[in-house]
Design a protein around this motif. Structure first.
Motif, PDB file in Angstrom:
ATOM      1  N   UNK A 117       2.346  -1.627  12.182  1.00 38.60           N
ATOM      2  CA  UNK A 117       2.409  -0.829  12.572  1.00 38.60           C
ATOM      3  C   UNK A 117       3.220   0.082  13.233  1.00 38.60           C
ATOM      4  N   UNK A 118       4.614  -0.637  13.222  1.00 37.26           N
ATOM      5  CA  UNK A 118       5.767   0.466  13.794  1.00 37.26           C
ATOM      6  C   UNK A 118       5.885   1.337  12.843  1.00 37.26           C
ATOM      7  N   UNK A 119       6.151   0.759  11.990  1.00 33.42           N
ATOM      8  CA  UNK A 119       7.010   2.331  10.170  1.00 33.42           C
ATOM      9  C   UNK A 119       5.975   3.039   9.835  1.00 33.42           C
ATOM     10  N   UNK A 120       4.520   2.906   9.940  1.00 33.95           N
ATOM     11  CA  UNK A 120       3.519   3.658   9.674  1.00 33.95           C
ATOM     12  C   UNK A 120       3.209   4.928  10.637  1.00 33.95           C
ATOM     13  N   UNK A 121       2.588   6.209  10.096  1.00 38.83           N
ATOM     14  CA  UNK A 121       2.354   7.235  10.096  1.00 38.83           C
ATOM     15  C   UNK A 121       1.154   7.551   9.127  1.00 38.83           C
ATOM     16  N   UNK A 122       0.166   7.463  10.461  1.00 41.72           N
ATOM     17  CA  UNK A 122      -1.127   7.702   9.620  1.00 41.72           C
ATOM     18  C   UNK A 122      -1.550   8.357   8.864  1.00 41.72           C
ATOM     19  N   UNK A 123      -1.025   9.256   9.220  1.00 40.39           N
ATOM     20  CA  UNK A 123      -1.278  10.757   8.815  1.00 40.39           C
ATOM     21  C   UNK A 123      -0.852  10.986   7.388  1.00 40.39           C
ATOM     22  N   UNK A 124       0.436  10.379   7.555  1.00 35.70           N
ATOM     23  CA  UNK A 124       1.248  10.319   6.043  1.00 35.70           C
ATOM     24  C   UNK A 124       0.934   9.159   5.128  1.00 35.70           C
ATOM     25  N   UNK A 125       0.202   8.075   5.742  1.00 33.60           N
ATOM     26  CA  UNK A 125      -0.367   7.108   4.447  1.00 33.60           C
ATOM     27  C   UNK A 125      -1.390   7.195   4.670  1.00 33.60           C
ATOM     28  N   UNK A 126      -2.475   8.169   5.455  1.00 34.07           N
ATOM     29  CA  UNK A 126      -4.168   8.687   4.455  1.00 34.07           C
ATOM     30  C   UNK A 126      -3.750   9.673   3.584  1.00 34.07           C
ATOM     31  N   UNK A 127      -2.156  10.772   3.735  1.00 41.51           N
ATOM     32  CA  UNK A 127      -2.137  11.833   2.626  1.00 41.51           C
ATOM     33  C   UNK A 127      -2.216  11.741   1.508  1.00 41.51           C
ATOM     34  N   UNK A 128      -1.204  10.162   1.844  1.00 43.13           N
ATOM     35  CA  UNK A 128      -0.025   9.627   0.459  1.00 43.13           C
ATOM     36  C   UNK A 128      -1.202   9.235  -0.299  1.00 43.13           C
ATOM     37  N   UNK A 129      -2.700   8.223  -0.145  1.00 44.06           N
ATOM     38  CA  UNK A 129      -3.115   8.208  -1.311  1.00 44.06           C
ATOM     39  C   UNK A 129      -4.724   8.607  -0.742  1.00 44.06           C
ATOM     40  N   UNK A 130      -4.852   9.182  -0.720  1.00 43.76           N
ATOM     41  CA  UNK A 130      -6.350   9.657  -0.080  1.00 43.76           C
ATOM     42  C   UNK A 130      -6.136  12.133  -0.340  1.00 43.76           C
ATOM     43  N   UNK A 131      -5.184  12.790  -1.033  1.00 43.52           N
ATOM     44  CA  UNK A 131      -4.761  13.686  -0.885  1.00 43.52           C
ATOM     45  C   UNK A 131      -5.788  14.319  -1.959  1.00 43.52           C
ATOM     46  N   UNK A 132      -6.496  14.006  -2.411  1.00 43.02           N
ATOM     47  CA  UNK A 132      -6.771  14.698  -3.403  1.00 43.02           C
ATOM     48  C   UNK A 132      -8.585  14.591  -2.805  1.00 43.02           C
ATOM     49  N   UNK A 133      -8.546  13.475  -2.366  1.00 35.95           N
ATOM     50  CA  UNK A 133      -9.822  13.889  -1.566  1.00 35.95           C
ATOM     51  C   UNK A 133     -10.765  14.470  -0.278  1.00 35.95           C
ATOM     52  N   UNK A 134      -8.627  14.538   0.203  1.00 37.26           N
ATOM     53  CA  UNK A 134      -9.114  15.363   1.847  1.00 37.26           C
ATOM     54  C   UNK A 134      -9.203  16.416   1.431  1.00 37.26           C
TER      55      UNK A 134
END
Length: 241
Positions: A117-134
């Motif tokens: 978790x130290x290296x993760x920002x959930x906003x970036x991670x979620x957008x990376x995987x799910x940008x088409x859905x968002x």
């Protein structure tokens, strides 16, 4: 990076594909320069290689200057000791070694940062995987709290949760029936895997006569080129676009 700066960065980064081309080009060049500087000062392999060719990060001022960088290859990386390939800006405990899927016939071992978790920002991670859905109106809260996600990857994570199912790419070759049964029992809302993996899974289901594959709401593929033939095989097998 301060919270405000990070928020502004994410706001731009997540909308980069919608902005004018000149802005996108300028942004890409800025990110490229930062990456080159970081690689030169933190990865001994790149510093030694670029010094041998008498090129430094500040010499890359435009995209045309990329031709000044020496070409690299799998064979070149394989010939190196492991230590010079590691980014020294990360503590050893956050670096782990993994392999590519080997879809080209040559699995490739590489160092990468831990998913801690130290290296993760959930906003970036979620957008990376799910940008088409968002961009289609699906909310991050729904993805996080309501979606059942199945992910077929090289090194599966050991996340114990009723909302996640992980299988390795190797398991499709070793025991495809188990993978298909697990997916059918799990009934994922989202299935993530590389195109080659999804095609292999579809063909295994047909050869083993395992019956209909589950129909996720969304299929997400990544990591490889994706041609029309592959798309048709996958969509026909899963009944999902």
């Amino acid at each position: 990076m301060s919270p405000l700066t990070r928020t502004l960065h994410f706001a731009l980064w997540s909308r980069i594909g919608l902005l004018p081309r000149f802005f996108v080009t300028r942004w890409q060049l800025g990110e490229l320069k930062k990456t080159l500087r970081h690689a030169y000062h933190n990865v001994p392999f790149y510093r030694e290689l670029w010094d041998a060719y008498r090129v430094r990060p500040e010499d890359i001022r435009t995209s045309r200057d990329l031709r000044r960088l020496p070409l690299t290859s799998k064979s070149l990386f394989r010939s190196q000791d492991l230590e010079p390939l590691i980014d020294r800006s990360f503590h050893d405990r956050y670096v782990r070694w993994t392999e590519t899927s080997g879809s080209t016939g040559e699995p490739f071992r590489i160092p990468r940062t831990s998913p801690a978790r130290f290296f993760q920002d959930n906003r970036y991670n979620a957008f990376y995987w799910y940008h088409a859905l968002l961009r289609r109106g699906v909310t991050y809260e729904d993805i996080k709290n309501k979606f059942r996600v199945a992910h077929i990857m090289t090194k599966p994570e050991r996340r114990l949760s009723e909302w996640y199912l992980y299988r390795s790419t190797a398991s499709i070759r070793e025991d495809p029936k188990e993978v298909i049964t697990a997916l059918r029992d799990f009934q994922p809302d989202v299935l993530k895997a590389g195109p080659t993996v999804l095609v292999e899974l579809a063909r295994s289901a047909e050869q083993l006569q395992c019956g209909k594959l589950p129909t996720p709401r969304y299929l997400i593929s990544y990591g490889e080129s994706f041609n029309t033939t592959q798309r048709k095989v996958i969509e026909d097998a899963f009944g999902t676009r």
